[in-house]
Enzyme design. Structure first.
Site: not given
Length: 474
Positions: A152, A354
């Site tokens: 992440d 992201d």
């Protein structure tokens, strides 16, 4: 082997194409409809080996979360539409969680406060929202116990579920037991690491306790520790991780989360000068049986990439912001004000890259003219009804291939990234329905999601403040 040489594998797919230029790029390209649909039906679960050795280098594979689907769940394995809708549901929650973490909830509400979190920052990909999309397999402890970890780029934490597990969600591997690790060392309450964590406290007056709560009711609670992580043949000692004894989440398969965000307590931040804040990844395309890559260290920085400056938002240090100045369709720049994408001095707006968000989100003032330009240049293609968060879809059943306009990102300073067709027109079922893979964000924030990043080598040079695109495909 030095940390500067840490490598995590790359299998070349050679199915994607990337065009990066400052002056010219193609106006149209072909989308192979049959090939793309076949890819959604040939998916096979598991089959992920921990390491591959090639020419003396250790390799670790990076895969999409669908690889962890149970082979007994045939309805999920062979139903692309079901996997797609589940992915979109995860994605909506992911974006909502990101917006809650940003100044003014992604709007220009100056009264909304944003707290700068470091190790205790919101973990938004995977465990909390079920939205972790890509996994790497690493060893935790001594001797190393192999675990699937969500990567992440928007989180500054490394954590795993731990025994004794008073409450844990289901994961693919046995839950990590620190009692079986010779390198596990609890962080004391008086340490500087413990001081940097919100909601920290003491367990039995000795070890630092952490607690992270999430907007959907998910959480992880446990003890902070220093532990050894193993990447292939490379051993990294004294990494600060959360050892979660009480956890709740909708996530399936992974044991924990590998935070790659911009804060000092992410894995990248903890490695610090050993890697120069440098890492590179290549996200494998959806529905394929191949694997992508994750690479740490200065040696990961490719020659020939197109480099774009990273922007820093002190109010959201976990996120990687880039300067986006515009969008193009069919070689023509869409008339959108650059102010729509600007990161303000107060930390509002901007464009975040992201790995945990699937679909690129754009403010409505940018999305609407962008979508309309695409519709205008695809007037010859049969339309289909909207699907999930997508309002622009096409019925391509019966087509072998179709000619579609190019889609491009114009970055500040001149570079232009032209996406492969499969990165913006994606199948949403097994019947030939394809949708334009962008959506309005409902806020001032733009997010470049992983669908648009797939198949393109992306490199972060934290020490010098740049992100690179290409030159390789995967």
């Amino acid at each position: 082997m030095s940390l500067a040489a840490i490598l995590v594998t790359m299998l070349q797919l050679a199915l994607c194409s990337i065009a990066v230029a400052t002056n010219s790029f193609p106006d149209f390209q072909l989308l192979n409809v049959n090939e793309t649909l076949t890819g959604t039906k040939m998916f096979k679960p598991h089959g992920l080996s921990e390491t591959d050795d090639h020419r003396g280098k250790w390799n670790l594979k990076l895969v999409h979360r669908d690889k962890l689907l149970s082979p007994n769940d045939s309805s999920a394995l062979h139903n692309h539409g079901r996997r797609f809708h589940a992915r979109m549901q995860r994605d909506v929650k992911r974006v909502a969680s990101l917006l809650r973490r940003l100044p003014g909830n992604g709007t220009h509400d100056g009264d909304a406060a944003y707290e700068v979190n470091d190790f205790g920052s919101d973990v938004v990909s995977g465990m909390d929202q079920g939205s972790g999309e890509y996994f790497v397999r690493i060893g935790v402890g001594s001797p190393p116990r192999s675990q699937y970890m969500v990567i992440d780029s928007g989180s500054d934490i490394v954590w795993v579920q731990c025994q004794p597990c008073n409450q844990c969600y289901r994961q693919s591997d046995p839950v990590f037991d620190p009692a079986n690790s010779a390198s596990f060392a609890g962080v004391s309450c008086g340490s500087s690491v413990c001081d940097r964590i919100e909601n920290s406290g003491c367990n039995a007056g000795r070890y630092c306790r952490y607690e992270v709560m999430y907007g959907d009711g998910s959480y992880t609670k446990g003890t902070l520790a220093l532990e050894t992580l193993t990447f292939g043949r490379t051993v990294v000692k004294n990494v600060a991780i959360g050892c979660g004894h009480v956890n709740r989440g909708m996530f399936i398969g992974a044991a924990g989360l590998l935070g790659l965000g911009g804060g000092s307590m992410s894995l990248v931040g903890q490695l610090g000068g050993q890697t120069g804040g440098a890492f590179s990844y290549c996200l494998v395309s959806r529905g394929t049986d191949a694997s992508g890559s994750l690479v740490f260290g200065r040696g990961a920085m490719p020659v020939g990439a197109t480099w774009v400056p990273l922007l820093r938002n002190p109010r959201a240090p976990s996120f990687y912001y880039v300067g986006l100045s515009g969008l193009g369709v069919g070689g023509v720049r869409v008339p959108i004000s650059e102010d729509v994408f600007r990161l303000t001095e107060l930390g509002y707006g901007g464009v975040v890259m992201d790995t945990g968000t699937a679909v690129t989100r754009l403010p409505s003032s940018a999305y609407n003219p962008f979508r309309d330009a695409f519709i205008t240049q695809t007037a010859n293609l049969p339309r289909a009804s909207k699907v999930s968060i997508f309002d622009t879809c096409y019925n391509l059943s019966g087509f072998v291939s179709v000619r579609v306009p190019t889609v491009s990102f114009y970055f500040s300073g001149g570079p232009v990234l032209t996406l492969p067709a499969r990165n913006f027109l994606i199948p949403v079922d097994d019947m030939g329905t394809f949708c334009f893979a962008f959506a309005p964000s409902g806020s001032g924030l733009s997010i470049i999601g992983n669908i648009q990043q797939e198949g393109i080598q992306i490199s972060f040079d934290g020490a010098n403040g740049f992100v690179g695109f290409g030159p390789n495909v995967c």
